[in-house]
Design a protein around this motif. Sequence first.
Motif, PDB file in Angstrom:
ATOM      1  N   PHE A  84      36.442 -25.458  -6.545  1.00  0.00           N
ATOM      2  CA  PHE A  84      35.460 -25.169  -7.582  1.00  0.00           C
ATOM      3  C   PHE A  84      35.597 -23.723  -8.033  1.00  0.00           C
ATOM      4  O   PHE A  84      35.663 -22.806  -7.211  1.00  0.00           O
ATOM      5  N   ASN A  85      35.662 -23.529  -9.327  1.00  0.00           N
ATOM      6  CA  ASN A  85      35.759 -22.188  -9.895  1.00  0.00           C
ATOM      7  C   ASN A  85      34.368 -21.687 -10.251  1.00  0.00           C
ATOM      8  O   ASN A  85      33.669 -22.291 -11.077  1.00  0.00           O
ATOM      9  N   LYS A  86      33.963 -20.600  -9.615  1.00  0.00           N
ATOM     10  CA  LYS A  86      32.649 -20.040  -9.898  1.00  0.00           C
ATOM     11  C   LYS A  86      32.561 -19.655 -11.370  1.00  0.00           C
ATOM     12  O   LYS A  86      33.461 -19.076 -11.930  1.00  0.00           O
ATOM     13  N   GLY A  87      31.459 -20.002 -11.968  1.00  0.00           N
ATOM     14  CA  GLY A  87      31.289 -19.757 -13.394  1.00  0.00           C
ATOM     15  C   GLY A  87      31.388 -21.016 -14.222  1.00  0.00           C
ATOM     16  O   GLY A  87      31.001 -21.023 -15.397  1.00  0.00           O
ATOM     17  N   ASP A  88      31.899 -22.112 -13.627  1.00  0.00           N
ATOM     18  CA  ASP A  88      31.976 -23.377 -14.351  1.00  0.00           C
ATOM     19  C   ASP A  88      30.634 -24.100 -14.396  1.00  0.00           C
ATOM     20  O   ASP A  88      30.454 -25.030 -15.190  1.00  0.00           O
ATOM     21  N   PHE A  89      29.735 -23.701 -13.526  1.00  0.00           N
ATOM     22  CA  PHE A  89      28.416 -24.330 -13.422  1.00  0.00           C
ATOM     23  C   PHE A  89      27.453 -23.220 -13.022  1.00  0.00           C
ATOM     24  O   PHE A  89      27.820 -22.318 -12.267  1.00  0.00           O
ATOM     25  N   GLY A 142      26.446 -22.392 -18.228  1.00  0.00           N
ATOM     26  CA  GLY A 142      26.270 -20.944 -18.313  1.00  0.00           C
ATOM     27  C   GLY A 142      24.825 -20.594 -18.602  1.00  0.00           C
ATOM     28  O   GLY A 142      24.006 -21.461 -18.949  1.00  0.00           O
ATOM     29  N   LEU A 143      24.511 -19.327 -18.472  1.00  0.00           N
ATOM     30  CA  LEU A 143      23.153 -18.840 -18.711  1.00  0.00           C
ATOM     31  C   LEU A 143      23.084 -18.068 -20.017  1.00  0.00           C
ATOM     32  O   LEU A 143      24.061 -17.453 -20.449  1.00  0.00           O
ATOM     33  N   LYS A 144      21.926 -18.094 -20.625  1.00  0.00           N
ATOM     34  CA  LYS A 144      21.640 -17.259 -21.791  1.00  0.00           C
ATOM     35  C   LYS A 144      20.569 -16.245 -21.414  1.00  0.00           C
ATOM     36  O   LYS A 144      19.676 -16.551 -20.617  1.00  0.00           O
ATOM     37  N   TYR A 145      20.653 -15.065 -22.000  1.00  0.00           N
ATOM     38  CA  TYR A 145      19.722 -13.996 -21.667  1.00  0.00           C
ATOM     39  C   TYR A 145      18.982 -13.534 -22.919  1.00  0.00           C
ATOM     40  O   TYR A 145      19.547 -13.484 -24.012  1.00  0.00           O
ATOM     41  N   CYS A 146      17.711 -13.202 -22.732  1.00  0.00           N
ATOM     42  CA  CYS A 146      16.891 -12.637 -23.791  1.00  0.00           C
ATOM     43  C   CYS A 146      16.495 -11.218 -23.411  1.00  0.00           C
ATOM     44  O   CYS A 146      16.429 -10.869 -22.224  1.00  0.00           O
ATOM     45  N   LYS A 147      16.229 -10.415 -24.418  1.00  0.00           N
ATOM     46  CA  LYS A 147      15.827  -9.033 -24.174  1.00  0.00           C
ATOM     47  C   LYS A 147      14.316  -8.912 -24.291  1.00  0.00           C
ATOM     48  O   LYS A 147      13.689  -9.517 -25.151  1.00  0.00           O
ATOM     49  N   GLY A 148      13.750  -8.104 -23.409  1.00  0.00           N
ATOM     50  CA  GLY A 148      12.324  -7.836 -23.441  1.00  0.00           C
ATOM     51  C   GLY A 148      12.060  -6.409 -23.056  1.00  0.00           C
ATOM     52  O   GLY A 148      12.928  -5.712 -22.520  1.00  0.00           O
ATOM     53  N   LYS A 149      10.853  -5.940 -23.330  1.00  0.00           N
ATOM     54  CA  LYS A 149      10.493  -4.568 -23.004  1.00  0.00           C
ATOM     55  C   LYS A 149       9.886  -4.507 -21.621  1.00  0.00           C
ATOM     56  O   LYS A 149       8.936  -5.202 -21.317  1.00  0.00           O
ATOM     57  N   GLY A 150      10.478  -3.644 -20.793  1.00  0.00           N
ATOM     58  CA  GLY A 150       9.944  -3.434 -19.460  1.00  0.00           C
ATOM     59  C   GLY A 150       8.926  -2.312 -19.455  1.00  0.00           C
ATOM     60  O   GLY A 150       8.544  -1.771 -20.493  1.00  0.00           O
ATOM     61  N   VAL A 151       8.470  -1.942 -18.265  1.00  0.00           N
ATOM     62  CA  VAL A 151       7.487  -0.876 -18.133  1.00  0.00           C
ATOM     63  C   VAL A 151       8.165   0.453 -18.389  1.00  0.00           C
ATOM     64  O   VAL A 151       9.232   0.741 -17.859  1.00  0.00           O
ATOM     65  N   GLY A 152       7.574   1.295 -19.203  1.00  0.00           N
ATOM     66  CA  GLY A 152       8.129   2.606 -19.523  1.00  0.00           C
ATOM     67  C   GLY A 152       8.150   3.519 -18.311  1.00  0.00           C
ATOM     68  O   GLY A 152       7.416   3.345 -17.342  1.00  0.00           O
ATOM     69  N   ALA A 153       8.995   4.543 -18.374  1.00  0.00           N
ATOM     70  CA  ALA A 153       9.145   5.459 -17.250  1.00  0.00           C
ATOM     71  C   ALA A 153       8.088   6.537 -17.226  1.00  0.00           C
ATOM     72  O   ALA A 153       8.067   7.375 -16.338  1.00  0.00           O
ATOM     73  N   GLY A 154       7.193   6.574 -18.245  1.00  0.00           N
ATOM     74  CA  GLY A 154       6.139   7.573 -18.256  1.00  0.00           C
ATOM     75  C   GLY A 154       6.567   8.820 -19.012  1.00  0.00           C
ATOM     76  O   GLY A 154       7.543   8.834 -19.744  1.00  0.00           O
ATOM     77  N   ALA A 155       5.826   9.909 -18.825  1.00  0.00           N
ATOM     78  CA  ALA A 155       6.099  11.155 -19.537  1.00  0.00           C
ATOM     79  C   ALA A 155       7.161  11.957 -18.818  1.00  0.00           C
ATOM     80  O   ALA A 155       7.232  11.976 -17.600  1.00  0.00           O
ATOM     81  N   ASP A 156       8.023  12.626 -19.603  1.00  0.00           N
ATOM     82  CA  ASP A 156       9.031  13.478 -18.989  1.00  0.00           C
ATOM     83  C   ASP A 156       8.474  14.874 -18.786  1.00  0.00           C
ATOM     84  O   ASP A 156       7.278  15.131 -18.985  1.00  0.00           O
ATOM     85  N   SER A 157       9.341  15.855 -18.412  1.00  0.00           N
ATOM     86  CA  SER A 157       8.874  17.194 -18.070  1.00  0.00           C
ATOM     87  C   SER A 157       8.267  17.918 -19.256  1.00  0.00           C
ATOM     88  O   SER A 157       7.438  18.817 -19.101  1.00  0.00           O
ATOM     89  N   SER A 158       8.684  17.551 -20.495  1.00  0.00           N
ATOM     90  CA  SER A 158       8.140  18.208 -21.679  1.00  0.00           C
ATOM     91  C   SER A 158       6.846  17.578 -22.149  1.00  0.00           C
ATOM     92  O   SER A 158       6.239  18.029 -23.110  1.00  0.00           O
ATOM     93  N   GLY A 159       6.449  16.502 -21.487  1.00  0.00           N
ATOM     94  CA  GLY A 159       5.210  15.824 -21.845  1.00  0.00           C
ATOM     95  C   GLY A 159       5.393  14.721 -22.853  1.00  0.00           C
ATOM     96  O   GLY A 159       4.436  14.029 -23.197  1.00  0.00           O
ATOM     97  N   ALA A 160       6.609  14.555 -23.372  1.00  0.00           N
ATOM     98  CA  ALA A 160       6.857  13.493 -24.351  1.00  0.00           C
ATOM     99  C   ALA A 160       6.893  12.138 -23.662  1.00  0.00           C
ATOM    100  O   ALA A 160       7.464  12.007 -22.575  1.00  0.00           O
ATOM    101  N   GLN A 161       6.293  11.154 -24.292  1.00  0.00           N
ATOM    102  CA  GLN A 161       6.261   9.805 -23.724  1.00  0.00           C
ATOM    103  C   GLN A 161       7.597   9.118 -23.951  1.00  0.00           C
ATOM    104  O   GLN A 161       8.077   9.035 -25.082  1.00  0.00           O
ATOM    105  N   GLN A 162       8.236   8.644 -22.883  1.00  0.00           N
ATOM    106  CA  GLN A 162       9.498   7.940 -23.006  1.00  0.00           C
ATOM    107  C   GLN A 162       9.275   6.530 -23.527  1.00  0.00           C
ATOM    108  O   GLN A 162       8.225   5.924 -23.292  1.00  0.00           O
ATOM    109  N   GLN A 163      10.266   6.015 -24.246  1.00  0.00           N
ATOM    110  CA  GLN A 163      10.168   4.665 -24.774  1.00  0.00           C
ATOM    111  C   GLN A 163      10.319   3.625 -23.668  1.00  0.00           C
ATOM    112  O   GLN A 163      10.928   3.889 -22.647  1.00  0.00           O
TER     113      GLN A 163
END
Length: 332
Positions: free
Chosen positions: A155-160, A278-299
């Motif tokens: 059996f070849n991995k990836g065929d199922f 095979g599998l299909k993947y969707c993109k979603g938004k995860g939890v943000g990393a918070g504010a950086d050292s300059s105080g700007a909110q990261q995406q």
Amino acid sequence: MILEAEHPHQRAANAAEAIRESHIRWRLNHLTALNASKNHSRVKCSGRVVSRNHYFKHSRAFMWFLLCNLLVGVDRVHSQLLINVQNQGGEVIQESITSNIGEDLITLEFQKTDGTLITQVIDFRNEVQILKALVLGEEERGQSQYQVMCFATKFNKGDFISSAAMAKLRQKNPHTIRTPEEDKGRETFTMSSWVQLNRSLPITRHLQGLCSEAMDATYVRDVDLKAWAELPGSSISSLEAATEKFPDTLSTRCNEVSSLWAPCLCNLETCIGWYPCGLKYCKGKGVGAGADSSGAQQQAQQTNYRCGIKTCRKCTQFTYYVRQKQQCLWDE
């Protein structure tokens, strides 16, 4: 999508809901027992005598026990899908696909319109695929019983998709008739040896049980033996000891032989009309990393999660030795 995998957040929500419902049922059962007799300090619950603080003493332990079993026990669950598949002839057959995460196995089974029962087992741990065919006898030609053949191939991995991914799939519309997205054509396997089932453990431990009715009709290829020998813990000597080679001189096809009792080379073809390749993947938004050292909110970070599958169709033709043409009447 034909089949949907649960979004991670939805999966957590479903688990939490299952815990909540189980806890409510457990709580009601115990409170009913405790309120059955207000004049007695000890009552029965599920056949056992308990005190009034029974529920309060054990409810927290129960919650932790249930939570751990839901989280740890996910991988032990056997997941099954029933799929209605339309074959190339237009007939609709039902496939059963079962995933066993504990054994790392996938089993696909269906019955063809001519009564032939096909079972495909994929052993991911040993990289072995077993295809078992149970063919009904032709009574008008002296066959009153059925025949069982088994074919073990690399059996070849990836065929199922994996057994773990298979267990997470959910079918939205169980009654829908499915057609595959891709046709992978036909693959030909020329078998070279019989498998001695009582010595087949070096190939896979599942072979002997699945193919017990094919004691003299379980087949393997030399090229696959050599490939399995490269896996950790395996050796070519132990694999070859589990097999017996076909006679070298035979090359006549069964459809070229007139005598029903003469040996010949048989062809058996089967098609898996629908399977998750095979599998299909969707993109979603995860939890943000918070504010950086300059105080700007990261995406918020982008995350990928399984949201569906790719489906395929594939045919396989096996060529193998039979001691009598009587064992290969369909190949004419």
